[in-house]
Enzyme design. Structure first.
Site, PDB file in Angstrom:
ATOM      1  N   HIS A 102       0.810  -1.214   0.000  1.00 19.40           N
ATOM      2  CA  HIS A 102       0.000   0.000   0.000  1.00 19.40           C
ATOM      3  C   HIS A 102       0.848   1.271   0.000  1.00 19.40           C
ATOM      4  O   HIS A 102       0.348   2.352  -0.303  1.00 19.40           O
ATOM      5  CB  HIS A 102      -0.979   0.001   1.182  1.00 19.40           C
ATOM      6  N   ASP A 132      -0.014  -7.577   1.253  1.00 18.01           N
ATOM      7  CA  ASP A 132       0.453  -6.214   1.508  1.00 18.01           C
ATOM      8  C   ASP A 132       1.976  -6.135   1.510  1.00 18.01           C
ATOM      9  O   ASP A 132       2.583  -5.511   2.379  1.00 18.01           O
ATOM     10  CB  ASP A 132      -0.111  -5.666   2.821  1.00 18.01           C
ATOM     11  N   SER A 210       4.972   1.914   7.946  1.00 14.19           N
ATOM     12  CA  SER A 210       4.645   0.785   7.078  1.00 14.19           C
ATOM     13  C   SER A 210       5.828   0.393   6.206  1.00 14.19           C
ATOM     14  O   SER A 210       6.389   1.215   5.485  1.00 14.19           O
ATOM     15  CB  SER A 210       3.454   1.141   6.186  1.00 14.19           C
TER      16      SER A 210
END
Length: 450
Positions: A102, A132, A210
């Site tokens: 993402h 992901d 992330s």
């Protein structure tokens, strides 16, 4: 009466609350050698940060987002630049970086910033939204500092872990905490995705973290952080390193995560199903079908078996409460590596070892024809032409016709028949296939259970 000045006593108290023993400050005042003091300050956390940080990068991904005019609609839309920030880890010195999908999804330009201040261009080698995870290749960096992925099959609940990343754009931020839990199932805030087998930590993980590493005090990268619950306080999640390694291997080799072939058709059990079918377990994964000659048949698995646990051979098996749990376990081991399974067969408990394989060529298209009733051809420019609809099949019942176009499957474009076949196999893992079909000026989304 204490002869030391007030400022010295106040400083000593503050330092105690900061986590350093009072005797360190007193020792400095009494002339203890600096090397002895540094020995106290150089904790395992400090050593881990010094070891891993050079391989941690900050990622800036730029994309053009089309903004629709609220009054005049898409005819007056305009593109505007959008930027997302994230983190990554260099796992190979030639510039291979792992991050979250993402972070770079839809990016037209990706810039990687290293600890020593370099800004380097990067391209996406492969990405998988379901897990992901994405793999980047940095150009022009030369021989870069790298830290390989560790393992996540020997984790200790309560052990100290360290997260390094770029939260809210704050470069190379370090947070520490403990490993709170393993095997968490977490839904994304958007509600569009369900992630399984996550590691949970109370080390602060915020937007921008992330893609950065989660590291234990042995210096082993045990996971890739992902900030999927933005309002969480003291709850962070990471993708386990063993699963990351499996996915990254496919992304580097094929550019995408390849489906696996087990020969199992599975259903998640709930208490209502268990009662209606008279099953021995009210949680687990029901084997609805075993295809002849498949890896599952060779492992001795039988229809109506209930899979209750699965894990790497030699490690403690983890409960399998749903089909997703078993899929996660399969994607955490290398292709062909045995997966230990515990099954309920009536009143008996049976142990089995399943070795998933790469699917045989053309298998997905054969299932499309036999299970759904469709045959396709690569002749169209926009998609795949349906050349045959078998009578008395799900495709015929949904009204599909010869000449209709299949333009996407499971949200992925299908310009070639092998792409559709691959999505059929991935749909078998998920329990269903979503097709986007075009007929004339109209497009339809049709779902088929598998």
């Amino acid at each position: 009466m204490n002869s030391r000045p007030f400022w010295f006593r106040a400083l000593s108290i503050l330092v105690v609350f900061g986590g350093v023993s009072l005797w360190v400050v007193q020792g400095l005042a009494q002339g203890v050698p600096p090397s002895a003091v540094e020995g106290v300050r150089r904790t395992p956390v400090v050593e881990v940060v010094e070891s891993v940080s050079p391989a941690v990068v900050n990622i800036s991904a730029e994309a053009m987002v089309r903004q629709v005019d609220p009054f005049f609609g898409r005819y007056f839309s305009r593109a505007r630049p959008s930027q997302s920030l994230g983190s990554g880890l260099i796992i190979e010195s030639n510039g291979i970086v792992v991050t979250n999908a993402h972070v770079v999804d839809g990016a037209s330009r990706i810039v990687v910033n290293t600890l020593d201040g370099r800004e380097l261009e990067a391209e996406v080698l492969g990405s998988d939204r379901d897990s992901d995870l994405a793999v980047l290749k940095v150009s022009g960096g030369g021989d870069l500092p790298a830290v390989p992925l560790g393992t996540s099959n020997d984790l200790l609940i309560g052990e100290t872990v360290v997260a390094i990343g770029n939260p809210f754009g704050l470069s190379h931020t370090v947070t520490a905490g403990m490993l709170s839990a393993v095997g968490r199932t977490v839904a994304a805030e958007s509600g569009e995705a369900l992630y399984t087998d996550f590691l949970q930590t109370d080390a602060s993980i915020n937007p921008g973290n992330s893609g950065g590493p989660l590291v234990n005090l042995a210096g082993s990268v045990i996971g890739v952080n992902t900030a999927i619950i933005e309002r969480a306080n003291g709850i962070g999640f990471a993708i386990p390193a063993d699963r990351v390694r499996r996915v990254v291997g496919d992304l580097l080799r094929f550019g995408e995560l390849q489906p696996l072939w087990t020969g199992l058709r599975l259903l998640s059990i709930d208490p209502l199903m268990a009662k209606s079918r008279g099953l021995a377990a009210d949680r687990g994964v029901l084997v609805a079908k075993v295809y002849p000659g498949s890896p599952a048949a060779e492992a001795g698995i039988q229809p109506n078996d209930v899979i209750v646990a699965a894990g790497r051979v030699g490690a403690a098996p983890r409960p399998a409460d749903s089909r997703e749990d078993l899929t996660t376990a399969l994607y955490s081991v290398a292709v062909g590596e045995p997966l230990a399974m515990t099954l309920k067969r009536g009143e008996r408990t049976v142990e089995a070892e399943l070795r998933a394989e790469r699917p045989p060529r053309g298998l997905g298209l054969r299932f499309l024809e036999r299970g759904i009733g469709l045959a396709v051809d690569d002749g169209a420019r926009r998609g795949l032409v349906i050349t045959r609809v078998l009578p008395n099949t799900p495709a015929a019942e949904r009204g599909l016709r010869r000449g209709d176009l299949i333009v996407a499957a499971n949200g992925q474009g299908t310009g070639r028949s092998e792409e559709l076949g691959r999505e059929v196999l991935r749909g078998m893992e998920r329990g269903g296939l979503l097709l986007r079909v075009v007929r004339g000026r109209y497009a339809y989304n049709l779902s088929f259970p598998l």
